[in-house]
Structure formats: structure tokens, C-alpha cells
Design an enzyme around this catalytic site. Structure first.
Site, PDB file in Angstrom:
ATOM      1  N   ASP A  31       0.920  -1.219   0.223  1.00  0.00           N
ATOM      2  CA  ASP A  31       0.018   0.478  -0.295  1.00  0.00           C
ATOM      3  C   ASP A  31       0.961   1.328  -0.327  1.00  0.00           C
ATOM      4  O   ASP A  31       0.717   2.393   0.866  1.00  0.00           O
ATOM      5  CB  ASP A  31      -0.940   0.328   1.164  1.00  0.00           C
TER       6      ASP A  31
ATOM      7  N   ASP B 273       7.240   0.939   1.595  1.00  0.00           N
ATOM      8  CA  ASP B 273       6.541   0.356   1.171  1.00  0.00           C
ATOM      9  C   ASP B 273       7.701   0.098  -0.711  1.00  0.00           C
ATOM     10  O   ASP B 273       8.140  -0.056  -1.378  1.00  0.00           O
ATOM     11  CB  ASP B 273       4.993   0.127   0.877  1.00  0.00           C
TER      12      ASP B 273
ATOM     13  N   ASN C  54      -2.238   2.722   3.609  1.00  0.00           N
ATOM     14  CA  ASN C  54      -2.054   4.317   3.862  1.00  0.00           C
ATOM     15  C   ASN C  54      -2.587   5.282   3.409  1.00  0.00           C
ATOM     16  O   ASN C  54      -2.426   6.007   4.183  1.00  0.00           O
ATOM     17  CB  ASN C  54      -0.651   4.485   3.663  1.00  0.00           C
TER      18      ASN C  54
ATOM     19  N   PHE D 122      -0.181  -0.280  12.932  1.00  0.00           N
ATOM     20  CA  PHE D 122      -0.922  -0.128  11.578  1.00  0.00           C
ATOM     21  C   PHE D 122      -1.605  -1.408  10.659  1.00  0.00           C
ATOM     22  O   PHE D 122      -2.589  -1.361  10.460  1.00  0.00           O
ATOM     23  CB  PHE D 122      -0.078   1.033  11.058  1.00  0.00           C
ATOM     24  N   ASN D 123      -1.059  -1.859  10.125  1.00  0.00           N
ATOM     25  CA  ASN D 123      -1.429  -3.193   8.844  1.00  0.00           C
ATOM     26  C   ASN D 123      -2.555  -3.982   9.655  1.00  0.00           C
ATOM     27  O   ASN D 123      -2.988  -4.118   9.228  1.00  0.00           O
ATOM     28  CB  ASN D 123      -0.150  -3.775   8.623  1.00  0.00           C
TER      29      ASN D 123
ATOM     30  N   HIS E 184      10.392   0.546   8.006  1.00  0.00           N
ATOM     31  CA  HIS E 184       9.220  -0.887   8.343  1.00  0.00           C
ATOM     32  C   HIS E 184       9.667  -1.828   6.935  1.00  0.00           C
ATOM     33  O   HIS E 184       9.951  -2.993   6.880  1.00  0.00           O
ATOM     34  CB  HIS E 184       7.643  -0.419   8.653  1.00  0.00           C
ATOM     35  N   ASP E 185       8.887  -1.707   6.191  1.00  0.00           N
ATOM     36  CA  ASP E 185       7.973  -2.414   4.811  1.00  0.00           C
ATOM     37  C   ASP E 185      10.258  -3.530   4.432  1.00  0.00           C
ATOM     38  O   ASP E 185       9.624  -4.516   3.897  1.00  0.00           O
ATOM     39  CB  ASP E 185       7.363  -2.259   4.015  1.00  0.00           C
TER      40      ASP E 185
HETATM   41  C1  BDR Z   1       3.564   0.086   8.272  1.00  0.00           C
HETATM   42  O1  BDR Z   1       2.609   1.164   8.291  1.00  0.00           O
HETATM   43  C2  BDR Z   1       2.113   1.870   7.409  1.00  0.00           C
HETATM   44  O2  BDR Z   1       2.153   2.870   7.978  1.00  0.00           O
HETATM   45  C3  BDR Z   1       4.164   1.237   7.111  1.00  0.00           C
HETATM   46  O3  BDR Z   1       3.488   1.328   5.097  1.00  0.00           O
HETATM   47  C4  BDR Z   1       4.237   0.077   7.323  1.00  0.00           C
HETATM   48  O4  BDR Z   1       3.817  -1.226   6.522  1.00  0.00           O
HETATM   49  C5  BDR Z   1       4.112   0.327   9.930  1.00  0.00           C
HETATM   50  O5  BDR Z   1       3.409   0.060  10.663  1.00  0.00           O
HETATM   51 CA    CA Z   2       3.302  -0.313   4.347  1.00  0.00          CA
END
Ligand code: BDR
Ligand code: CA
Length: 311
Positions: free
Chosen positions: A10, A15, A39, A166-167, A240-241
Site C-alpha cells: 500500500d 513500501d 496508507n 497499523f497494518n 518498516h516494509d
Molecule cells: C506499517 O504501516 C504503514 O504505515 C507502513 O507502510 C508500514 O507498512 C508500519 O506500521
Molecule cells: Ca505498508
């Protein structure tokens, strides 16, 4: 050995860097990119994925839009982190081409079923809606997929609530489905990704490449830093990703621990929490593991080498 992957994402600043890492690493064969509302809206993140492909000069790779919203809950985007476009901070190049008509869920099923068993790895870096629907639509993918390596969750901390990441938080029902299938699943959660900080030294290395893609990544990191300072109390942003992709490039960059995992759906304060049971050695039939420690130097070397390759 080349790893065949489907990136389900996303984009999203991190990402985008995950896409660049995957495309710029010789041992990774990206079969296709699927997108999911997260996102930002599905339309925006799909456009963003296609713009990142233009940055990588990969105009042949196909992008398959998937689910626009979570299975049960109302959609919840993250403009405070990624801006209104989902990739604020850079001028977005023209998309590399149009998105595909085939739905992401159909594409995932078709691709997994057409390939030899145990050869395709799913790498979700957004909400798990597409993957959950694919499993329900075609349960045989569970035994055919080589593994699922996802960015999401955390066993000690949250970022979208005190306990949830979040995810997982935005579509916990999908996460529950995906975490409870008996495929090998690696959760690359916040415990790990908060170690992937884009420090000033990292930025210097990227600047030294002196390429368009390097400039694009620096623009992303600049905006991401401001977001993380303003909203999450970070000095430098965690990317993160890209950690999920890095683990596939070279598993020695991440240490892991095998542990049973589940997703909380009903807690008043804990919806979307990923619960890891560390009490005992994992049972023999445990198929889940969590990422624990990151080799920061090695990780950023991979990312900078990939940026240099795609440029
Ligand atoms: C995740 O949430 C999204 O905002 C970022 O792209 C990442 O995948 C981090 O919590
Ligand atoms: Ca993401």
C-alpha cells in the site's frame, strides 16, 4: 537461488523502498505487485506503486489492484504518516503504465496455483485483506505457497494504538485469517522494524550514489522523518516494509524466534494486537515466527546497493 515473490503493498514511503529493494536485488524475482487500500485509498496507492516502477525504470512489471477496504471495518488511512498522496515529499513521476484489470486476489491465486508448489513467497506490507480473501477463495494456496513474510504487528509495542500496529489494526479480521492458516509465516513486526532507522549516515550513503532513484528515496525519507518526529516521537524514521524484503534477500540480516502467534479481535483496548506466546518452547507443529534483531549495517548496505542498481 532466486526467490519468486508477490509484493502485496500500500505504498507508502516504506513500501516504496521495499519495492526498490526487491527490484534492485538480483536474487529476488518480483512476479507481480498487488495493492490494497491502507496508507491511502486503493486508487492512490496503486498509482504510487506504478510511479515507483517508473523510478526503477521497470515499466514491464504489472500492478494488480485489490481490495479497497477492510473485510469488516471502515477504511482508515494514514495521512499523518504518509501525507495526502500516500507518498508526500516527492514529485511523483508518471505511472509506468496502467494497472491491470485482473483483481489482486485472482492474480495471487492464479500465480500460486500456476507455479510449482513451494516456490512462490507472499510478502504483504499493508493490511492483509487481499491475502485473507485469496485464502478463503482458494484454500489450496496455503499448502502451495512457500512462505508468508509480512510486515505487521509487534510483540511488545504498537503504533496505531498502545497495543496494535497499523497494518493489523485497520483490518484485524483479515490478519486473524492469515495468521491462523498453517503456512510458514514470519511476522516482521515493530520490534524489528523500529531498528531499521534511516540515520544521517544512511542518508549520506544514499546521497553518495548521486542518482535519480537516490534523490527520490532521500525525498521520501525527509518527509517520513518529519512525520515520525511529529507523530511518533522518533528522531529518525523506521523503514518498516523494506525489512520484510531484506529477510528474503539474506535471512542472516534478521534473527527470528519461533513462537505461536494470534490476533486479538475483541479486546476493548487491544483490538489488532498480535499476541506472541513466549512462555514455552514452541510446539513442534508451530509454523509461525517473529523477527527479533536486525543487522542495521547489513540492512542498509542491501538497500543502498539496490538503489544504485536500479538507477
Ligand atoms: C506499517 O504501516 C504503514 O504505515 C507502513 O507502510 C508500514 O507498512 C508500519 O506500521
Ligand atoms: Ca505498508
Amino acid at each position: 537461488m532466486t526467490r519468486k515473490i508477490i509484493l502485496d503493498c500500500d505504498p507508502g514511503h516504506d513500501d516504496a523502498i521495499a519495492i526498490i529493494l526487491a527490484l534492485g536485488t538480483p536474487g529476488i524475482d518480483v512476479l507481480g505487485i498487488t495493492t490494497v487500500g491502507g496508507n491511502q485509498t486503493l486508487e492512490k496507492v496503486t498509482r504510487n506503486a506504478l510511479s515507483v516502477l517508473r523510478v526503477c525504470r521497470d515499466t514491464d512489471l504489472r500492478v494488480y489492484p485489490g481490495c479497497a477496504r477492510p473485510l469488516v471495518r471502515q477504511p482508515e488511512a494514514a495521512p499523518s504518516i504518509h501525507g495526502e498522496s500516500g507518498l508526500d515529499g516527492v514529485e511523483l513521476p508518471e505511472p509506468a503504465g496502467p494497472p491491470q484489470d485482473e483483481h489482486a486476489v485472482d492474480y495471487i491465486i492464479r500465480t500460486v496455483m500456476e507455479h510449482e508448489p513451494n516456490t512462490v513467497t507472499l510478502v504483504p506490507t499493508g493490511p492483509l485483506t487481499n491475502i485473507a480473501l485469496a485464502v478463503r477463495r482458494e484454500p489450496r494456496i496455503v499448502e502451495r505457497v512457500r512462505e508468508v513474510v509480512l510486515m505487521g504487528g509487534g510483540y511488545h509495542t504498537g503504533n496505531w494504538s498502545a497495543t496494535a500496529e497499523f497494518n493489523i489494526k485497520v483490518d484485524p479480521e483479515s490478519a486473524h485469517i492469515v495468521f491462523n492458516e498453517p503456512w510458514p509465516l514470519t511476522m516482521v513486526g515493530l520490534d524489528l522494524t523500529h531498528q531499521a532507522l534511516a540515520t544521517p549516515e544512511v542518508e549520506e550513503q544514499i546521497r553518495a550514489i548521486g542518482s535519480d532513484c537516490g534523490g527520490f528515496v532521500l525525498g521520501l525519507l525527509d518527509f517520513f522523518r518529519q512525520s515520525y518526529r511529529a507523530n511518533q516521537g522518533f528522531e529518525h524514521p523506521p523503514v518498516h516494509d523494506a525489512c520484510a524484503v531484506a529477510y528474503l534477500v539474506d535471512s542472516s540480516v534478521v534473527t527470528t524466534r519461533r513462537v505461536p502467534l494470534d490476533v486479538e479481535l475483541r479486546g476493548e483496548l487491544t483490538v489488532g494486537m498480535t499476541v506472541a506466546d513466549f512462555r514455552m518452547p514452541a510446539p513442534e507443529n508451530c509454523t509461525t515466527q517473529v523477527a527479533v534483531d536486525l543487522d542495521h549495517r547489513k540492512f542498509w548496505r542491501m538497500v543502498t546497493e539496490a538503489i544504485a542498481r536500479v538507477s
